[in-house]
Design a protein around this motif. Structure first.
Motif: not given
Length: 438
Positions: A3, A169, A173-174, A177, A181, A198-201, A203
């Motif tokens: 991250e 992507w 992944a970080s 996200e 996000e 959703r898998t990639l963050g 919501r």
């Protein structure tokens, strides 16, 4: 990628963009020289507004090119009916033309700013949007981060995540996200797309179906259609539309192979990028085929082999001239093009196997019998030959394709439901603003 590394990379992207800003002039000028930019409005690419901001709440819509623009037109029209102002950005000259033709002065059109901080900040400082709605798969890091920093809600509608993009992507992944996000909501086209976001963050994520299904059939100039129909008469026809490099020559070769079996055969070739028309006309002409370019105004004669659809905004015309359409970017490239417009116009649809950009639409069409996938040129030639020779089979596919589109409708209502928490406050503000002025 951790991250922390993702955040560092985005910070570097921000500074690199700012440093590159003074160097973007030659890039934009080069694009303008190729007809990819509007020379008279190039300043908009730097975030310099071409119009004044209207009073009251304002929503920023962004659609990259023609397909995305057409898809969101009904959504834009629905929101306009509530009295909320809209600035709509696109990235291409052709999509700007679509905005003029379909929305006129009901929206403010601007070219999207370059995804570098000075341009994005200047754009946002002028327009002060209350909400940003982005179509399909436009993931521009600086734009997303700047909207997030200003606490401007941003919603991705008709969201699509191709196999290639998802794989890319997933390796970062970080980073994904850290970007996703920032979305207040993602409205995906399909369950597969939704799960990938959703898998990639992202919501929250909801699924609406494809907004392209809820658009009207592509329009047509009835007078031009009648003229061409009279010129073509009862000749058998088929079309290769939205084609990419290599597919036009393939269509011409298929025509040459089939014209003895189907006397009078006319093949309609509509390249995805009409700017390639000179090259294509020369290539097809060298094959000994008689070609007419739509842009020339020359009539289709009895001995014309190929009608080259080298105009913009006339897909509705070309599709109404045939009952069989091969949809391109599916044999010579990857991902495919939109099969829904041919389906809306009662067309039997053929395509190569690389159609993952429109996997849900093709799955529904294939399951219903409205579309067939082919492996290569020979298989396509066989399919065209079969459909030309078997009108019952051809009409069966045509009916199935139209019925499939009808059964897929509902994405507009689902998208409006997802947008309601964001739009309703703006509708109230707009009404109060108008009441205060009155």
């Amino acid at each position: 990628m951790s991250e922390r590394a993702a955040r560092t990379l985005l910070t570097l992207y921000r500074y690199a963009g700012a440093a590159a800003f003074p160097l973007m002039g030659p890039y934009v000028a080069w694009r303008a020289s190729k007809g990819k930019e509007d020379k008279g409005r190039s300043k908009e690419r730097y975030g310099i507004a071409g119009q004044q901001r209207p009073d009251g709440p304002l929503i920023w819509f962004h659609a990259a090119s023609v397909g995305e623009t057409i898809a969101i037109v009904p959504l834009v029209q629905t929101i306009l009916s509530y009295g909320v102002n809209i600035v709509l950005t696109t990235g291409t000259v052709t999509s700007a033309k679509v905005v003029r033709e379909r929305l006129g002065d009901s929206v403010i059109h601007q070219y999207v700013p370059l995804d570098i901080k000075p341009a994005v900040s200047r754009f946002l400082n002028h327009w002060h949007p209350d909400l940003a709605i982005i179509a399909e798969s436009e993931i521009w890091p600086m734009t997303i981060l700047e909207l997030g920093a200003r606490n401007i809600p941003q919603v991705l509608v008709n969201g699509r995540m191709s196999d290639k993009s998802f794989a890319s992507w997933t390796k970062r992944a970080s980073l994904a996200e850290a970007l996703f996000e920032n979305f207040s909501h993602v409205v995906a086209q399909s369950e597969i797309d939704g799960e990938r976001f959703r898998t990639l963050g992202a919501r929250p994520v909801s699924v609406s179906g494809n907004l392209k299904v809820d658009t009207p059939p592509p329009p047509v100039d009835e007078k031009a259609l009648l003229v061409l129909q009279r010129q073509i008469g009862a000749r058998p026809t088929w079309a290769a539309v939205s084609t990419h490099d290599g597919e036009e020559k393939m269509a011409a070769e298929i025509h040459a192979a089939l014209r003895k079996r189907h006397p009078g055969l006319l093949t309609i070739v509509v390249p995805r990028h009409p700017a390639r028309a000179d090259e294509l006309a020369q290539e097809i002409g060298a094959m000994g085929l008689r070609l007419v370019r739509r842009s020339s105004g020359e009539p289709v004669a009895a001995d014309t082999d190929i009608l080259l659809g080298d105009t913009i905004g006339e897909m509705g015309l070309y599709l109404r001239l045939t009952e069989i359409a091969f949809v391109g970017r599916s044999l010579s490239s990857t991902g495919g093009q939109n099969p829904l417009e041919p389906a809306m116009l009662d067309t039997a649809i053929l395509a190569g196997r690389d159609v993952q950009n429109f996997r849900e639409a093709y799955k529904n069409l294939i399951d219903a019998g409205g579309a067939k996938l082919v492996r290569d040129r020979n298989m396509l030639a066989g399919a065209v030959n079969y459909l030309l020779a078997n009108p019952d089979a051809r009409r069966g596919m045509m009916v199935a394709a139209a019925a499939t589109v009808q059964n897929m409708r509902g994405a507009l209502a689902a998208t409006m439901k997802a947008l309601e928490p964001f739009i309703h406050p703006l509708i109230v503000q707009s009404r109060l603003h108008r009441a205060g002025k009155g």
